[in-house]
Motif scaffolding. Structure first.
Motif, PDB file in Angstrom:
ATOM      1  N   PRO A  99       0.822  -1.220   0.000  1.00  0.00           N
ATOM      2  CA  PRO A  99       0.000   0.000   0.000  1.00  0.00           C
ATOM      3  C   PRO A  99       0.852   1.265   0.000  1.00  0.00           C
ATOM      4  N   ARG A 100       2.008   1.209   0.669  1.00  0.00           N
ATOM      5  CA  ARG A 100       2.835   2.415   0.730  1.00  0.00           C
ATOM      6  C   ARG A 100       3.454   2.761  -0.608  1.00  0.00           C
ATOM      7  N   PHE A 101       3.871   1.725  -1.333  1.00  0.00           N
ATOM      8  CA  PHE A 101       4.426   1.972  -2.661  1.00  0.00           C
ATOM      9  C   PHE A 101       3.355   2.628  -3.543  1.00  0.00           C
ATOM     10  N   VAL A 102       2.159   2.082  -3.482  1.00  0.00           N
ATOM     11  CA  VAL A 102       1.064   2.639  -4.286  1.00  0.00           C
ATOM     12  C   VAL A 102       0.777   4.088  -3.873  1.00  0.00           C
ATOM     13  N   LEU A 103       0.714   4.325  -2.572  1.00  0.00           N
ATOM     14  CA  LEU A 103       0.458   5.690  -2.102  1.00  0.00           C
ATOM     15  C   LEU A 103       1.559   6.644  -2.557  1.00  0.00           C
ATOM     16  N   ASN A 104       2.818   6.181  -2.465  1.00  0.00           N
ATOM     17  CA  ASN A 104       3.938   7.035  -2.875  1.00  0.00           C
ATOM     18  C   ASN A 104       3.886   7.331  -4.377  1.00  0.00           C
ATOM     19  N   LEU A 105       3.412   6.352  -5.157  1.00  0.00           N
ATOM     20  CA  LEU A 105       3.238   6.606  -6.593  1.00  0.00           C
ATOM     21  C   LEU A 105       2.130   7.641  -6.831  1.00  0.00           C
ATOM     22  N   PHE A 106       1.051   7.524  -6.094  1.00  0.00           N
ATOM     23  CA  PHE A 106      -0.009   8.537  -6.202  1.00  0.00           C
ATOM     24  C   PHE A 106       0.554   9.919  -5.911  1.00  0.00           C
ATOM     25  N   ASN A 107       1.353   9.998  -4.862  1.00  0.00           N
ATOM     26  CA  ASN A 107       1.890  11.300  -4.474  1.00  0.00           C
ATOM     27  C   ASN A 107       2.823  11.859  -5.533  1.00  0.00           C
ATOM     28  N   LYS A 108       3.602  10.980  -6.171  1.00  0.00           N
ATOM     29  CA  LYS A 108       4.534  11.491  -7.183  1.00  0.00           C
ATOM     30  C   LYS A 108       3.858  11.710  -8.539  1.00  0.00           C
ATOM     31  N   LEU A 109       3.011  10.764  -8.920  1.00  0.00           N
ATOM     32  CA  LEU A 109       2.545  10.733 -10.314  1.00  0.00           C
ATOM     33  C   LEU A 109       1.082  11.129 -10.499  1.00  0.00           C
ATOM     34  N   GLY A 110       0.394  11.329  -9.403  1.00  0.00           N
ATOM     35  CA  GLY A 110      -1.034  11.621  -9.535  1.00  0.00           C
ATOM     36  C   GLY A 110      -1.821  10.349  -9.787  1.00  0.00           C
ATOM     37  N   ASN A 111      -3.037  10.507 -10.264  1.00  0.00           N
ATOM     38  CA  ASN A 111      -3.911   9.356 -10.423  1.00  0.00           C
ATOM     39  C   ASN A 111      -3.385   8.384 -11.468  1.00  0.00           C
ATOM     40  N   LYS A 112      -3.869   7.152 -11.361  1.00  0.00           N
ATOM     41  CA  LYS A 112      -3.387   6.078 -12.232  1.00  0.00           C
ATOM     42  C   LYS A 112      -3.556   6.416 -13.713  1.00  0.00           C
ATOM     43  N   HIS A 113      -2.465   6.373 -14.439  1.00  0.00           N
ATOM     44  CA  HIS A 113      -2.514   6.506 -15.894  1.00  0.00           C
ATOM     45  C   HIS A 113      -1.217   5.939 -16.431  1.00  0.00           C
ATOM     46  N   CYS A 114      -1.292   5.128 -17.482  1.00  0.00           N
ATOM     47  CA  CYS A 114      -0.081   4.491 -18.000  1.00  0.00           C
ATOM     48  C   CYS A 114       0.847   5.544 -18.602  1.00  0.00           C
ATOM     49  N   ALA A 115       2.130   5.486 -18.231  1.00  0.00           N
ATOM     50  CA  ALA A 115       3.105   6.476 -18.705  1.00  0.00           C
ATOM     51  C   ALA A 115       3.371   6.323 -20.201  1.00  0.00           C
ATOM     52  N   LEU A 116       2.964   5.200 -20.789  1.00  0.00           N
ATOM     53  CA  LEU A 116       3.282   4.979 -22.198  1.00  0.00           C
ATOM     54  C   LEU A 116       2.077   5.048 -23.127  1.00  0.00           C
ATOM     55  N   CYS A 117       0.891   4.805 -22.584  1.00  0.00           N
ATOM     56  CA  CYS A 117      -0.279   4.877 -23.481  1.00  0.00           C
ATOM     57  C   CYS A 117      -1.388   5.745 -22.912  1.00  0.00           C
ATOM     58  N   HIS A 132      18.762   7.199 -20.067  1.00  0.00           N
ATOM     59  CA  HIS A 132      18.835   8.158 -18.974  1.00  0.00           C
ATOM     60  C   HIS A 132      18.211   9.511 -19.319  1.00  0.00           C
ATOM     61  N   ASN A 133      17.724   9.657 -20.552  1.00  0.00           N
ATOM     62  CA  ASN A 133      16.919  10.846 -20.871  1.00  0.00           C
ATOM     63  C   ASN A 133      15.432  10.533 -20.873  1.00  0.00           C
ATOM     64  N   GLY A 134      15.116   9.312 -20.453  1.00  0.00           N
ATOM     65  CA  GLY A 134      13.708   8.929 -20.389  1.00  0.00           C
ATOM     66  C   GLY A 134      13.137   8.471 -21.723  1.00  0.00           C
ATOM     67  N   HIS A 135      14.019   8.279 -22.732  1.00  0.00           N
ATOM     68  CA  HIS A 135      13.531   7.812 -24.033  1.00  0.00           C
ATOM     69  C   HIS A 135      13.265   6.315 -23.995  1.00  0.00           C
ATOM     70  N   LEU A 136      12.202   5.929 -24.654  1.00  0.00           N
ATOM     71  CA  LEU A 136      11.821   4.520 -24.702  1.00  0.00           C
ATOM     72  C   LEU A 136      12.788   3.731 -25.590  1.00  0.00           C
ATOM     73  N   LEU A 137      13.234   2.594 -25.068  1.00  0.00           N
ATOM     74  CA  LEU A 137      14.100   1.707 -25.844  1.00  0.00           C
ATOM     75  C   LEU A 137      13.385   0.382 -26.042  1.00  0.00           C
ATOM     76  N   LEU A 138      13.412  -0.139 -27.244  1.00  0.00           N
ATOM     77  CA  LEU A 138      12.816  -1.455 -27.486  1.00  0.00           C
ATOM     78  C   LEU A 138      13.933  -2.461 -27.741  1.00  0.00           C
ATOM     79  N   ARG A 139      13.739  -3.651 -27.228  1.00  0.00           N
ATOM     80  CA  ARG A 139      14.767  -4.682 -27.371  1.00  0.00           C
ATOM     81  C   ARG A 139      14.934  -5.060 -28.847  1.00  0.00           C
ATOM     82  N   ASP A 142       6.979   8.111 -26.564  1.00  0.00           N
ATOM     83  CA  ASP A 142       8.272   7.420 -26.593  1.00  0.00           C
ATOM     84  C   ASP A 142       9.294   8.097 -25.688  1.00  0.00           C
ATOM     85  N   VAL A 143       8.793   8.982 -24.815  1.00  0.00           N
ATOM     86  CA  VAL A 143       9.688   9.600 -23.833  1.00  0.00           C
ATOM     87  C   VAL A 143       8.878   9.908 -22.574  1.00  0.00           C
TER      88      VAL A 143
END
Ligand SMILES: [Zn+2]
Length: 397
Positions: free
Chosen positions: A274-292, A352-359, A377-378
């Motif tokens: 629960p704490r990890f989830v709460l800390n994510l809420f605090n940093k990132l706001g409500n649930k939304h996928c960072a990629l889509c 390290h610039n937050g750019h998406l890398l695909l294998r 993609d970033v």
């Protein structure tokens, strides 16, 4: 309760700190105010009243100062609980403080002929911020009747009509001022309704109110969990609030102290903290996928950047350090189930610039699908803190 032909008010005259501040409730809720209240509730002009000291008690008032900023009015065989606003509205929490207390008193009294009202004193400041409106709507949902919303408020206050309605409106509210958040409502990947709430300080009032409203709107088949975020030796919600929640009977209350987090950490590598989830809420706001940008809460998970399984294998870390890394909101992203799985499988990563890398070597037909479901993609700059990048380097080390 004795039958009364004339409306009769009983009001505790002391507020919590009256002796220090010199401000007495009897100076605020004057006979003029009572006349207005009486007319609004009963249509009667005649009434009687008494201001009483802390040691007064009867079947509606306990020995205490005026908790809940309330007046009790008895008329015929009906008792009315009237809670009064602050005179200065705008402070985020001050205006909420007395409301759950008033509700607790009302709810806990078993006398059947009872009503619950809210009265706006002549207010200074903006009584109509988005946050205030949210609070009024929660109050309306749990049964408060606003005696004089007009003309104090320009807009009509409507009760929420479903749990989803609250989640949606909370989201709008949270989006404008994330740093103000203390209570988050969401759905888990197993479709349970989850409340993450701080249960101490001023936040406990807001958390209580959210719980009451959600319990009111509960439907058969729904599961509602309150994760109480305890810090240090700070306490759970006040006993009076927990008592009401327990009587409502539809919310599982889960105190989440570090002992619970250690158990979760020992047992699993994944998503149940629960704490990890709460800390994510605090940093990132409500649930939304960072990629889509998928916002369907049941599909969104908290993904670890430096995975818990890897933290556990890292040499020379104390349990405390491991827990700190595992629970840190900087060590995570919201990702939908698709993107989370691809991240965990190593199909995608970030530089390290937050750019998406695909294998390399992903089949072309899969690449096409990934391309279609991946909107960004970033990562946003604000995600890329020093700690986030450090976790990323640990992941790829
Ligand atoms: Zn996604």
């Amino acid at each position: 309760m004795e039958y009364r032909n004339t409306p009769h008010f009983i009001i505790k005259k002391n507020l919590q700190k009256s002796k220090n501040t010199g401000v007495y409730f009897s100076d605020v809720v004057t006979p003029d105010v009572l006349r207005d209240v009486c007319g609004l509730i009963t249509g009667q002009a005649d009434f009687t009243y008494q201001y009483v000291d802390n040691d007064y008690h009867d079947m509606f008032l306990e020995t205490s100062y005026n908790k809940g900023r309330i007046a009790i009015m008895q008329y015929r065989n009906v008792v009315s609980y009237i809670s009064f606003s602050e005179q200065e509205i705008g402070g985020r929490n001050s205006s909420v403080q007395s409301v759950p207390t008033a509700f607790n008193m009302y709810y806990n009294n078993s006398y059947p002929q009872k009503n619950l009202y809210y009265y706006f004193l002549n207010v200074e400041g903006n009584a109509e911020t988005d946050y205030q409106i949210l609070i009024y709507r929660l109050m309306n949902t749990i049964g408060f009747v606003f005696l004089n919303a007009s003309p104090t408020l320009l807009q009509r206050i409507n009760a929420f009509n479903s749990v989803e309605d609250i989640i949606f409106n909370r989201k709008i509210n949270a989006g404008r001022n994330r740093s103000n958040n203390s209570t988050f409502i969401t759905k888990s990947t197993s479709s349970e309704i989850e409340i993450y709430g701080k249960t101490y300080g001023a936040n406990k009032y807001e958390t209580s109110l959210m719980c009451y409203a959600l319990a009111n709107l509960w439907q058969p088949g729904q599961t509602i969990k309150l994760f109480e975020v305890l810090e240090g030796d700070l306490k759970e919600l006040p006993a009076s609030s927990l008592n009401v929640i327990n009587q409502m009977g539809v919310i599982d209350v889960i105190p989440t102290d570090m002992t619970l987090e250690k158990i979760i950490y020992d047992k699993e590598n994944s998503l149940r903290s629960p704490r990890f989830v709460l800390n994510l809420f605090n940093k990132l706001g409500n649930k939304h996928c960072a990629l889509c940008n998928c916002e369907i809460p049941e599909l969104i998970q908290g993904a670890h950047i430096w995975p818990v399984s890897a933290i556990k294998k890292a040499p020379a870390l104390s349990l405390e350090q491991c827990l700190e890394y595992a629970l840190d909101g900087e060590n995570g992203l919201w990702l939908c189930e698709n993107h989370h799985k691809m991240f965990d499988e190593g199909m995608l990563n970030f530089d390290h610039n937050g750019h998406l890398l695909l294998r390399n070597g992903i089949e072309r037909r899969h690449m096409k699908f990934i391309d279609e479901i991946t909107k960004y993609d970033v990562l946003p700059d604000e995600f890329l803190t020093g700690r986030f990048l450090w976790y990323l380097s640990q992941r790829t080390a």
